[in-house]
Write a protein that holds these residues in place. Structure first.
Motif, PDB file in Angstrom:
ATOM      1  N   GLU A 140      -6.352  21.516 -11.883  1.00 29.26           N
ATOM      2  CA  GLU A 140      -6.363  20.548 -12.308  1.00 29.26           C
ATOM      3  C   GLU A 140      -5.453  19.171 -11.913  1.00 29.26           C
ATOM      4  OE1 GLU A 140      -8.513  19.148 -15.403  1.00 29.26           O
ATOM      5  OE2 GLU A 140     -10.510  20.234 -14.402  1.00 29.26           O
ATOM      6  N   ALA A 141      -4.649  18.812 -11.904  1.00 29.64           N
ATOM      7  CA  ALA A 141      -3.081  18.870 -11.934  1.00 29.64           C
ATOM      8  C   ALA A 141      -2.213  18.807 -10.370  1.00 29.64           C
ATOM      9  CB  ALA A 141      -2.120  18.659 -13.154  1.00 29.64           C
ATOM     10  N   VAL A 142      -2.965  20.349 -10.426  1.00 28.69           N
ATOM     11  CA  VAL A 142      -1.845  20.855  -8.893  1.00 28.69           C
ATOM     12  C   VAL A 142      -3.149  20.469  -7.864  1.00 28.69           C
ATOM     13  CG1 VAL A 142      -1.377  22.583  -7.493  1.00 28.69           C
ATOM     14  CG2 VAL A 142      -0.510  21.993  -9.563  1.00 28.69           C
ATOM     15  N   HIS A 143      -4.597  20.253  -8.082  1.00 31.08           N
ATOM     16  CA  HIS A 143      -5.028  20.019  -7.318  1.00 31.08           C
ATOM     17  C   HIS A 143      -5.190  18.909  -6.310  1.00 31.08           C
ATOM     18  CE1 HIS A 143      -9.466  19.011  -5.437  1.00 31.08           C
ATOM     19  NE2 HIS A 143      -8.712  20.094  -4.961  1.00 31.08           N
ATOM     20  N   GLY A 144      -4.673  17.878  -7.723  1.00 33.28           N
ATOM     21  CA  GLY A 144      -4.577  15.982  -7.320  1.00 33.28           C
ATOM     22  C   GLY A 144      -3.305  15.998  -7.182  1.00 33.28           C
ATOM     23  N   TYR A 145      -2.402  16.988  -7.155  1.00 34.76           N
ATOM     24  CA  TYR A 145      -1.377  16.141  -6.222  1.00 34.76           C
ATOM     25  C   TYR A 145      -1.061  16.804  -5.333  1.00 34.76           C
ATOM     26  CZ  TYR A 145       3.627  16.612  -5.470  1.00 34.76           C
ATOM     27  OH  TYR A 145       5.443  16.368  -4.880  1.00 34.76           O
ATOM     28  N   PHE A 146      -1.923  17.852  -4.397  1.00 30.90           N
ATOM     29  CA  PHE A 146      -1.891  18.069  -3.191  1.00 30.90           C
ATOM     30  C   PHE A 146      -3.468  17.151  -2.557  1.00 30.90           C
ATOM     31  CE2 PHE A 146      -1.497  23.220  -4.402  1.00 30.90           C
ATOM     32  CZ  PHE A 146      -0.235  22.514  -4.334  1.00 30.90           C
ATOM     33  N   ILE A 147      -3.952  16.623  -2.625  1.00 30.80           N
ATOM     34  CA  ILE A 147      -4.951  15.711  -2.444  1.00 30.80           C
ATOM     35  C   ILE A 147      -4.200  13.978  -2.254  1.00 30.80           C
ATOM     36  CG2 ILE A 147      -6.795  13.832  -2.665  1.00 30.80           C
ATOM     37  CD1 ILE A 147      -8.220  15.968  -4.404  1.00 30.80           C
ATOM     38  N   GLN A 148      -3.752  14.350  -3.464  1.00 29.67           N
ATOM     39  CA  GLN A 148      -2.193  12.727  -3.165  1.00 29.67           C
ATOM     40  C   GLN A 148      -1.567  12.713  -1.832  1.00 29.67           C
ATOM     41  OE1 GLN A 148      -2.818  10.035  -4.548  1.00 29.67           O
ATOM     42  NE2 GLN A 148      -1.135   8.797  -3.358  1.00 29.67           N
ATOM     43  N   ARG A 149      -1.143  14.257  -1.552  1.00 33.07           N
ATOM     44  CA  ARG A 149       0.399  13.918  -1.087  1.00 33.07           C
ATOM     45  C   ARG A 149      -0.353  14.531   0.713  1.00 33.07           C
ATOM     46  NH1 ARG A 149       4.772  17.361  -1.111  1.00 33.07           N
ATOM     47  NH2 ARG A 149       4.368  18.357   0.659  1.00 33.07           N
ATOM     48  N   GLU A 150      -1.546  14.629   0.574  1.00 30.76           N
ATOM     49  CA  GLU A 150      -2.187  14.956   2.211  1.00 30.76           C
ATOM     50  C   GLU A 150      -2.827  13.716   1.745  1.00 30.76           C
ATOM     51  OE1 GLU A 150      -5.581  17.585   1.958  1.00 30.76           O
ATOM     52  OE2 GLU A 150      -4.318  19.526   1.987  1.00 30.76           O
ATOM     53  N   LEU A 151      -2.852  12.757   1.169  1.00 31.53           N
ATOM     54  CA  LEU A 151      -3.419  11.100   1.662  1.00 31.53           C
ATOM     55  C   LEU A 151      -1.788  10.315   2.099  1.00 31.53           C
ATOM     56  CD1 LEU A 151      -5.438   9.852  -1.614  1.00 31.53           C
ATOM     57  CD2 LEU A 151      -6.379  10.786   0.775  1.00 31.53           C
ATOM     58  N   ILE A 199       0.567  -1.496  -0.255  1.00 32.72           N
ATOM     59  CA  ILE A 199       0.297  -0.032   0.191  1.00 32.72           C
ATOM     60  C   ILE A 199       1.094   1.352   0.289  1.00 32.72           C
ATOM     61  CG2 ILE A 199      -1.645   1.228   1.241  1.00 32.72           C
ATOM     62  CD1 ILE A 199      -2.999  -1.267   2.076  1.00 32.72           C
ATOM     63  N   LEU A 200       1.774   1.372   1.234  1.00 32.12           N
ATOM     64  CA  LEU A 200       2.788   2.259   0.694  1.00 32.12           C
ATOM     65  C   LEU A 200       3.618   2.766  -0.950  1.00 32.12           C
ATOM     66  CD1 LEU A 200       4.521   1.831   4.469  1.00 32.12           C
ATOM     67  CD2 LEU A 200       3.407   4.103   3.627  1.00 32.12           C
ATOM     68  N   ALA A 201       4.184   1.446  -0.750  1.00 35.86           N
ATOM     69  CA  ALA A 201       4.985   1.504  -2.244  1.00 35.86           C
ATOM     70  C   ALA A 201       3.908   1.923  -4.009  1.00 35.86           C
ATOM     71  CB  ALA A 201       5.259   0.613  -2.819  1.00 35.86           C
ATOM     72  N   GLU A 202       2.316   1.782  -3.746  1.00 35.73           N
ATOM     73  CA  GLU A 202       1.526   2.152  -4.150  1.00 35.73           C
ATOM     74  C   GLU A 202       1.113   4.250  -4.097  1.00 35.73           C
ATOM     75  OE1 GLU A 202      -0.730   2.889  -7.868  1.00 35.73           O
ATOM     76  OE2 GLU A 202       0.274   1.203  -7.194  1.00 35.73           O
ATOM     77  N   LYS A 203       1.061   3.918  -2.775  1.00 36.05           N
ATOM     78  CA  LYS A 203       0.248   5.426  -2.346  1.00 36.05           C
ATOM     79  C   LYS A 203       1.942   6.202  -3.477  1.00 36.05           C
ATOM     80  CE  LYS A 203      -2.021   5.284   1.123  1.00 36.05           C
ATOM     81  NZ  LYS A 203      -2.063   6.002   3.144  1.00 36.05           N
ATOM     82  N   ALA A 204       3.320   5.702  -3.297  1.00 34.17           N
ATOM     83  CA  ALA A 204       4.536   6.713  -3.620  1.00 34.17           C
ATOM     84  C   ALA A 204       4.532   6.797  -4.873  1.00 34.17           C
ATOM     85  CB  ALA A 204       5.901   6.100  -3.150  1.00 34.17           C
ATOM     86  N   ALA A 205       4.113   5.528  -5.306  1.00 34.41           N
ATOM     87  CA  ALA A 205       3.901   5.766  -6.722  1.00 34.41           C
ATOM     88  C   ALA A 205       2.794   6.173  -7.649  1.00 34.41           C
ATOM     89  CB  ALA A 205       3.778   4.216  -7.265  1.00 34.41           C
ATOM     90  N   ALA A 206       1.737   6.522  -6.864  1.00 30.54           N
ATOM     91  CA  ALA A 206       0.257   7.620  -7.200  1.00 30.54           C
ATOM     92  C   ALA A 206       1.265   9.147  -7.341  1.00 30.54           C
ATOM     93  CB  ALA A 206      -0.359   7.301  -6.826  1.00 30.54           C
ATOM     94  N   LEU A 207       2.201   8.932  -6.121  1.00 31.93           N
ATOM     95  CA  LEU A 207       1.939  10.908  -5.159  1.00 31.93           C
ATOM     96  C   LEU A 207       3.017  10.654  -6.625  1.00 31.93           C
ATOM     97  CD1 LEU A 207       2.358  12.933  -3.829  1.00 31.93           C
ATOM     98  CD2 LEU A 207       4.141  11.556  -2.367  1.00 31.93           C
ATOM     99  N   GLY A 208       4.059  10.021  -7.298  1.00 31.24           N
ATOM    100  CA  GLY A 208       4.918  10.758  -8.304  1.00 31.24           C
ATOM    101  C   GLY A 208       4.258  10.337  -9.282  1.00 31.24           C
ATOM    102  N   ARG A 209       3.301   9.881 -10.192  1.00 35.45           N
ATOM    103  CA  ARG A 209       2.536  10.211 -11.261  1.00 35.45           C
ATOM    104  C   ARG A 209       1.726  11.719 -11.181  1.00 35.45           C
ATOM    105  NH1 ARG A 209       1.370   4.623 -10.635  1.00 35.45           N
ATOM    106  NH2 ARG A 209      -0.673   5.153  -9.407  1.00 35.45           N
ATOM    107  N   ALA A 210       1.448  11.611 -10.084  1.00 35.51           N
ATOM    108  CA  ALA A 210       1.209  13.175  -9.402  1.00 35.51           C
ATOM    109  C   ALA A 210       1.455  13.742 -10.171  1.00 35.51           C
ATOM    110  CB  ALA A 210       0.072  13.147  -8.432  1.00 35.51           C
ATOM    111  N   GLY A 211       2.737  14.245  -9.643  1.00 30.91           N
ATOM    112  CA  GLY A 211       4.186  15.010  -9.882  1.00 30.91           C
ATOM    113  C   GLY A 211       4.954  15.288 -11.267  1.00 30.91           C
TER     114      GLY A 211
END
Length: 103
Positions: free
Chosen positions: A66-77, A26-38
C-alpha cells in the motif's frame, strides 16, 4: 463554478504574479507529499525486513504494498512515470511488487 481573481489584482502583472505564487505553492505541496510518501515506504520496508518472517508477514507485505502503491501514484502526479530507479534504490522486494501487479 468559475473562479474570479479578487479586485485588488486588477492589473495583469499582479494576476500573473498571484498565479505564479499559487503554482509555486502547489508544486511545494506536491514535493512535500512525495517526501512523506517516500518516508512511509522506507518505514514499512524496514518493518518488513526486520519482522518479515513468521505470522505477521502477510500484514507487513500488505502495508508495504500500500505504501509503495501510494508512492508510485504520487510520483506519477509529479510527472515521474518510470519507477525502475526507485525500485532499485529502495530495494523493494519482489513479493511487494507482485502484490502491485508487477512481474
Amino acid at each position: 463554478m468559475s473562479v474570479r481573481m479578487p479586485s485588488n489584482f486588477g492589473r495583469l502583472g499582479a494576476q500573473e504574479s498571484a498565479l505564479d505564487l499559487l503554482g509555486h505553492e502547489i508544486l511545494a505541496e506536491k514535493a512535500a507529499a512525495l517526501g512523506r510518501a517516500g518516508q512511509r515506504v522506507e518505514e514499512t520496508l524496514a518493518k518488513l525486513r526486520e519482522n518479515g518472517e513468521g505470522e505477521h508477514r502477510n500484514r507487513l507485505l500488505k502495508a508495504a504494498a500500500e505504501a509503495v502503491h501510494g508512492y508510485f501514484i504520487q510520483r506519477e502526479l509529479c510527472g515521474l512515470r518510470k519507477h525502475d530507479a526507485v525500485i532499485r534504490e529502495y530495494n523493494i522486494p519482489r513479493a511487494v511488487l507482485v502484490r502491485l501487479g508487477a512481474s
